[in-house]
Write a protein that holds these residues in place. Structure first.
Motif, PDB file in Angstrom:
ATOM      1  N   ARG A   1      16.422 -15.800 -13.569  1.00 18.28           N
ATOM      2  CA  ARG A   1      15.401 -15.187 -14.368  1.00 18.28           C
ATOM      3  C   ARG A   1      14.139 -15.959 -14.198  1.00 18.28           C
ATOM      4  NH1 ARG A   1      14.955 -11.460 -19.691  1.00 18.28           N
ATOM      5  NH2 ARG A   1      12.862 -11.865 -20.079  1.00 18.28           N
ATOM      6  N   PRO A   2      13.160 -15.316 -14.026  1.00 17.38           N
ATOM      7  CA  PRO A   2      11.747 -16.044 -13.773  1.00 17.38           C
ATOM      8  C   PRO A   2      11.117 -16.676 -15.035  1.00 17.38           C
ATOM      9  CG  PRO A   2      11.486 -14.049 -12.839  1.00 17.38           C
ATOM     10  CD  PRO A   2      12.748 -13.911 -13.634  1.00 17.38           C
ATOM     11  N   ASP A   3      10.582 -17.848 -15.018  1.00 17.55           N
ATOM     12  CA  ASP A   3      10.083 -18.400 -16.100  1.00 17.55           C
ATOM     13  C   ASP A   3       8.770 -17.671 -16.553  1.00 17.55           C
ATOM     14  OD1 ASP A   3       8.784 -20.033 -18.079  1.00 17.55           O
ATOM     15  OD2 ASP A   3       8.736 -21.960 -16.877  1.00 17.55           O
ATOM     16  N   CYS A   4       8.495 -17.076 -17.909  1.00 19.61           N
ATOM     17  CA  CYS A   4       7.354 -16.222 -18.130  1.00 19.61           C
ATOM     18  C   CYS A   4       6.376 -17.101 -18.525  1.00 19.61           C
ATOM     19  CB  CYS A   4       7.762 -15.451 -19.396  1.00 19.61           C
ATOM     20  SG  CYS A   4       8.239 -16.583 -20.776  1.00 19.61           S
ATOM     21  N   MET A   5       6.379 -18.523 -18.415  1.00 18.39           N
ATOM     22  CA  MET A   5       5.412 -19.585 -18.490  1.00 18.39           C
ATOM     23  C   MET A   5       4.903 -20.120 -17.352  1.00 18.39           C
ATOM     24  SD  MET A   5       5.001 -19.005 -21.643  1.00 18.39           S
ATOM     25  CE  MET A   5       3.812 -20.261 -22.453  1.00 18.39           C
ATOM     26  N   ALA A   6       5.726 -19.640 -16.512  1.00 21.79           N
ATOM     27  CA  ALA A   6       5.003 -20.409 -14.981  1.00 21.79           C
ATOM     28  C   ALA A   6       3.932 -19.515 -14.507  1.00 21.79           C
ATOM     29  CB  ALA A   6       6.361 -19.932 -13.894  1.00 21.79           C
TER      30      ALA A   6
ATOM     31  N   ALA B   1       1.483 -16.997 -12.467  1.00 24.93           N
ATOM     32  CA  ALA B   1       1.842 -15.715 -12.089  1.00 24.93           C
ATOM     33  C   ALA B   1       3.013 -15.003 -12.257  1.00 24.93           C
ATOM     34  CB  ALA B   1       1.736 -15.883 -10.450  1.00 24.93           C
ATOM     35  N   PRO B   2       3.319 -14.969 -13.541  1.00 27.93           N
ATOM     36  CA  PRO B   2       4.653 -14.523 -14.223  1.00 27.93           C
ATOM     37  C   PRO B   2       4.784 -13.089 -13.973  1.00 27.93           C
ATOM     38  CG  PRO B   2       3.180 -14.929 -15.968  1.00 27.93           C
ATOM     39  CD  PRO B   2       2.626 -15.578 -14.743  1.00 27.93           C
ATOM     40  N   ALA B   3       3.786 -12.210 -13.824  1.00 30.47           N
ATOM     41  CA  ALA B   3       3.724 -10.884 -13.397  1.00 30.47           C
ATOM     42  C   ALA B   3       4.412 -10.656 -12.143  1.00 30.47           C
ATOM     43  CB  ALA B   3       2.564 -10.138 -13.603  1.00 30.47           C
ATOM     44  N   GLU B   4       3.911 -11.495 -11.144  1.00 30.85           N
ATOM     45  CA  GLU B   4       4.527 -11.327  -9.884  1.00 30.85           C
ATOM     46  C   GLU B   4       5.965 -11.339  -9.586  1.00 30.85           C
ATOM     47  OE1 GLU B   4       1.545 -12.689 -10.492  1.00 30.85           O
ATOM     48  OE2 GLU B   4       0.220 -11.368  -9.257  1.00 30.85           O
ATOM     49  N   ALA B   5       6.281 -12.729 -10.350  1.00 29.31           N
ATOM     50  CA  ALA B   5       7.728 -13.098 -10.200  1.00 29.31           C
ATOM     51  C   ALA B   5       8.557 -12.254 -10.960  1.00 29.31           C
ATOM     52  CB  ALA B   5       7.722 -14.294 -11.094  1.00 29.31           C
ATOM     53  N   PHE B   6       8.327 -11.456 -12.215  1.00 33.07           N
ATOM     54  CA  PHE B   6       9.079 -10.306 -12.732  1.00 33.07           C
ATOM     55  C   PHE B   6       9.197  -9.431 -12.029  1.00 33.07           C
ATOM     56  CE2 PHE B   6       9.201 -13.336 -16.339  1.00 33.07           C
ATOM     57  CZ  PHE B   6      10.449 -13.070 -17.042  1.00 33.07           C
ATOM     58  N   TYR B   7       8.128  -8.752 -11.323  1.00 35.03           N
ATOM     59  CA  TYR B   7       8.122  -7.784 -10.348  1.00 35.03           C
ATOM     60  C   TYR B   7       9.314  -7.793  -9.370  1.00 35.03           C
ATOM     61  CZ  TYR B   7       7.065  -4.064  -7.237  1.00 35.03           C
ATOM     62  OH  TYR B   7       7.205  -2.895  -6.137  1.00 35.03           O
ATOM     63  N   ASP B   8       9.361  -8.940  -8.699  1.00 38.39           N
ATOM     64  CA  ASP B   8      10.158  -9.238  -7.818  1.00 38.39           C
ATOM     65  C   ASP B   8      11.631  -9.285  -8.507  1.00 38.39           C
ATOM     66  OD1 ASP B   8       8.119  -9.321  -6.024  1.00 38.39           O
ATOM     67  OD2 ASP B   8       8.611 -11.873  -5.882  1.00 38.39           O
ATOM     68  N   TYR B   9      11.700  -9.924  -9.562  1.00 36.40           N
ATOM     69  CA  TYR B   9      13.167  -9.947 -10.318  1.00 36.40           C
ATOM     70  C   TYR B   9      13.644  -8.724 -10.575  1.00 36.40           C
ATOM     71  CZ  TYR B   9      16.165 -11.178 -13.998  1.00 36.40           C
ATOM     72  OH  TYR B   9      17.292 -11.178 -15.030  1.00 36.40           O
ATOM     73  N   VAL B  10      12.776  -7.835 -11.128  1.00 36.90           N
ATOM     74  CA  VAL B  10      13.361  -6.418 -11.565  1.00 36.90           C
ATOM     75  C   VAL B  10      13.406  -5.315 -10.398  1.00 36.90           C
ATOM     76  CG1 VAL B  10      12.484  -4.473 -12.970  1.00 36.90           C
ATOM     77  CG2 VAL B  10      12.198  -6.750 -13.819  1.00 36.90           C
ATOM     78  N   TYR B  11      12.547  -5.555  -9.598  1.00 41.83           N
ATOM     79  CA  TYR B  11      12.763  -4.374  -8.499  1.00 41.83           C
ATOM     80  C   TYR B  11      12.975  -4.592  -6.910  1.00 41.83           C
ATOM     81  CZ  TYR B  11       9.846  -1.954 -11.844  1.00 41.83           C
ATOM     82  OH  TYR B  11       9.461  -1.241 -13.088  1.00 41.83           O
ATOM     83  N   LEU B  12      12.948  -5.946  -6.609  1.00 41.18           N
ATOM     84  CA  LEU B  12      13.477  -6.333  -5.286  1.00 41.18           C
ATOM     85  C   LEU B  12      14.699  -6.711  -5.335  1.00 41.18           C
ATOM     86  CD1 LEU B  12      10.195  -8.021  -3.954  1.00 41.18           C
ATOM     87  CD2 LEU B  12      10.804  -5.478  -3.763  1.00 41.18           C
ATOM     88  N   ARG B  13      15.868  -5.922  -4.335  1.00 46.74           N
ATOM     89  CA  ARG B  13      17.154  -6.552  -4.235  1.00 46.74           C
ATOM     90  C   ARG B  13      17.482  -6.519  -2.983  1.00 46.74           C
ATOM     91  NH1 ARG B  13      16.593  -7.901  -9.119  1.00 46.74           N
ATOM     92  NH2 ARG B  13      17.679  -6.569 -10.683  1.00 46.74           N
TER      93      ARG B  13
END
Length: 96
Positions: A27-32, A34-46
């Motif tokens: 899981r991406p670090d929400c404090m890092a 560009a967290p929005a881009e990291a979470f987009y990749d985490y949720v949608y890209l498989r």
């Protein structure tokens, strides 16, 4: 299909719920930055590999543990399983 549960031995796959790619443990670090881009990749890209793959399975009709199961997506052969907790702790220490 039988899953070699590390604590309970061989269990029928029907006792489990399949979640998907074990990379969800990363899981991406929400404090890092560009967290929005990291979470987009985490949720949608498989990845959808043909071959050996690591997946999360939940032992819903058993001890309710989470496992990382290594299996072939081509033959469905189970190559191993370990507790997701152990994998996550190893990842925190810099291992795989």
């Amino acid at each position: 299909m039988l899953i070699p549960h590390p604590l309970l031995g061989l269990r029928d796959a029907q006792e489990f719920t399949h979640l998907g790619d074990a990379s969800l443990l990363n899981r991406p670090d929400c404090m890092a930055e560009a967290p929005a881009e990291a979470f987009y990749d985490y949720v949608y890209l498989r990845e959808n590999p043909a071959g050996v793959h690591r997946e999360l399975w939940f032992h819903e009709q058993g001890d309710r543990s989470w496992l990382v199961v290594t299996r072939s997506t081509v033959t469905h052969e189970i190559l191993g399983a370990e507790l997701a907790r152990d994998v996550a702790l190893r990842m925190q220490k810099g291992g795989k």
